[in-house]
Write an enzyme that holds these catalytic residues in place. Structure first.
Site, PDB file in Angstrom:
ATOM      1  N   ALA A  27       0.952  -1.193   0.038  1.00  0.00           N
ATOM      2  CA  ALA A  27       0.007   0.106   0.081  1.00  0.00           C
ATOM      3  C   ALA A  27       0.784   1.042  -0.031  1.00  0.00           C
ATOM      4  O   ALA A  27       0.651   2.079  -0.775  1.00  0.00           O
ATOM      5  CB  ALA A  27      -0.912   0.012   1.123  1.00  0.00           C
ATOM      6  N   ARG A  68      -6.291  -0.483  -7.618  1.00  0.00           N
ATOM      7  CA  ARG A  68      -6.289  -1.178  -6.570  1.00  0.00           C
ATOM      8  C   ARG A  68      -7.503  -0.683  -5.671  1.00  0.00           C
ATOM      9  O   ARG A  68      -6.996  -0.015  -4.483  1.00  0.00           O
ATOM     10  CB  ARG A  68      -4.941  -1.409  -5.704  1.00  0.00           C
ATOM     11  CG  ARG A  68      -3.736  -1.940  -6.554  1.00  0.00           C
ATOM     12  CD  ARG A  68      -3.773  -3.418  -6.836  1.00  0.00           C
ATOM     13  NE  ARG A  68      -4.154  -4.463  -5.996  1.00  0.00           N
ATOM     14  CZ  ARG A  68      -3.229  -4.885  -4.980  1.00  0.00           C
ATOM     15  NH1 ARG A  68      -2.101  -4.626  -5.271  1.00  0.00           N
ATOM     16  NH2 ARG A  68      -3.480  -5.861  -3.970  1.00  0.00           N
ATOM     17  N   CYS A 135       2.174 -11.780   4.925  1.00  0.00           N
ATOM     18  CA  CYS A 135       2.216 -11.299   3.671  1.00  0.00           C
ATOM     19  C   CYS A 135       3.428 -10.295   3.807  1.00  0.00           C
ATOM     20  O   CYS A 135       4.373 -10.581   4.392  1.00  0.00           O
ATOM     21  CB  CYS A 135       1.176 -10.369   3.510  1.00  0.00           C
ATOM     22  SG  CYS A 135       1.000  -9.607   1.707  1.00  0.00           S
ATOM     23  N   ASP A 204      -3.885  -2.101   4.457  1.00  0.00           N
ATOM     24  CA  ASP A 204      -4.227  -1.619   3.167  1.00  0.00           C
ATOM     25  C   ASP A 204      -5.227  -0.209   3.290  1.00  0.00           C
ATOM     26  O   ASP A 204      -4.978   0.791   2.845  1.00  0.00           O
ATOM     27  CB  ASP A 204      -4.695  -2.406   2.341  1.00  0.00           C
ATOM     28  CG  ASP A 204      -3.539  -3.487   1.801  1.00  0.00           C
ATOM     29  OD1 ASP A 204      -2.894  -3.128   0.831  1.00  0.00           O
ATOM     30  OD2 ASP A 204      -3.416  -4.613   2.296  1.00  0.00           O
ATOM     31  N   LYS A 240      -3.469   5.727   5.230  1.00  0.00           N
ATOM     32  CA  LYS A 240      -4.312   4.352   5.227  1.00  0.00           C
ATOM     33  C   LYS A 240      -5.607   4.368   5.782  1.00  0.00           C
ATOM     34  O   LYS A 240      -6.300   3.462   5.699  1.00  0.00           O
ATOM     35  CB  LYS A 240      -3.478   3.205   5.686  1.00  0.00           C
ATOM     36  CG  LYS A 240      -1.872   3.078   5.530  1.00  0.00           C
ATOM     37  CD  LYS A 240      -1.979   2.271   4.326  1.00  0.00           C
ATOM     38  CE  LYS A 240      -0.480   1.918   3.868  1.00  0.00           C
ATOM     39  NZ  LYS A 240       0.654   1.437   4.594  1.00  0.00           N
TER      40      LYS A 240
END
Ligand code: 5GP
Ligand code: RI2
Length: 321
Positions: A27, A68, A135, A204, A240
């Protein structure tokens, strides 16, 4: 390679392509790529008037916006650039120079935020701890590498993160930093959670009620951590946080091409789905590490109010019908 592992001379068309294909991913990196690409398009263009410049920036923003949908960092970068653009006065040349500087400022602020998050988050680490991460989050890694610099030797479980295996990037990075890392498959999380002291993930998007939208599987990790009474912290910059969720919009969970999982021809007649993100409820989150400090998820509203108090919904801002 110039700044931040993507070419510093990237233009908007290339950024759109690379963000969609995930050659540029994460992100924060997406946010910085957006600002750099707009700066470069500005630099490579001449404008007859400031109105023409503004029209072009809106056009580039619309192209970037849909790449995205679950990463609010992308729209918040555009919000920042557009709001600065609307505040500046003067002719096209002056506006162009000021806006290019704003893009650079955004990038620098973003990189600084990651450093500060590393600093604050590292206070939570102690030597001997076992950390689990999911991740590949540059902010989560900032905490781990800052901890290492301060002599805190931890062991890390890094999940593979199917289907795109961003966990490999995490594992290689930690190895390079001389941090003890063990790669595990995503479905091993519950089995190993009893060995874990702290979970650190990135984000994200963070919603007004403090829920965290992050890589698919994060909410399962959080559920396991909650069950085992292992605290979970989220490392995320203030950009974010999603102002749209204040207006009742739900963060769209991106569903990506099923071929990331398997070629459908190899498994004919079977439905396949590939949601890329999930939402972790605030009850499963101990704290969010931001550059403003370590806050409880319930403080998400205050961050949104402070930074985006008078924000308009993105589609209205970009006049998307
Ligand atoms: P669950 O799906 O596990 O019931 O809950 C997900 C959590 O995410 C809930 O706390 C829900 O309120 C929260 N949430 C808040 N805003 C959003 C959003 O925009 N999208 C999604 N998918 N979940 C959200
Ligand atoms: P930073 C990534 O998304 C992961 O979900 C990661 O946790 C998040 O971005 C935040 O990353 P993807 O682009 O901004 O791999 O902390 O889908 O680097």
């Amino acid at each position: 390679m110039a700044i931040d592992e993507f070419r510093d001379d990237i233009d908007v068309a290339t950024a759109v392509e690379n963000i969609k294909s995930m050659d540029i991913r994460g992100a924060g990196r997406i946010a910085r790529a957006v600002a750099i690409s707009i700066r470069n398009n500005l630099s490579n263009s001449t404008f007859d008037s400031s109105d023409q410049l503004r029209t072009m920036v809106f056009e580039w923003s619309r192209e970037l916006y849909n790449t995205r949908p679950s990463a609010v960092s992308l729209s918040n970068t555009l919000r920042y650039i557009i709001s600065r653009m609307m505040q500046h006065e003067g002719n096209a040349e002056t506006l162009k120079g000021s806006l290019m500087m704003d893009c650079n400022t955004f990038v620098q602020t973003s990189l600084n935020a990651m450093e500060v998050i590393g600093d604050y988050g590292a206070h939570r680490l102690r030597s001997g701890m076992v950390i689990l991460t999911h991740c590949n989050s540059s902010n989560a890694l900032s905490i781990l590498s800052r901890g290492k610099e301060r002599g805190k030797d931890v062991k890390v479980f890094a999940t593979e993160s199917r289907p795109r295996h961003q966990g490999y990037i995490t594992a290689r990075y930690l190895r390079e930093k001389d941090i003890d890392v063990t790669l595990i498959i995503d479905s091993a999380v519950r089995a190993l959670m009893k060995e874990v002291d702290l979970v650190i993930v990135g984000a994200d998007t963070i919603t007004a009620n403090g829920a965290v939208i992050n890589k698919i599987g994060t909410s399962q990790v959080a559920l396991c951590a909650h069950e085992a009474r292992v605290p979970l912290i989220v490392a995320a910059e203030t950009y974010k946080f999603s102002p749209e969720t204040l207006f009742g919009y739900l963060v769209e969970i991106e569903e990506r091409d099923v071929r990331e999982i398997i070629d459908p021809n190899e498994i004919e007649g079977v439905n396949i789905r590939n949601p890329a993100f999930d939402a972790t409820p605030p009850e499963y989150i101990d704290a969010i590490v931001t550059e403003e400090g370590i806050i409880p998820p319930t403080a998400a509203y205050d961050i949104i109010d402070k930074y985006y108090g008078n924000a308009r919904p993105m589609e209205e801002l970009l006049s998307i019908q």
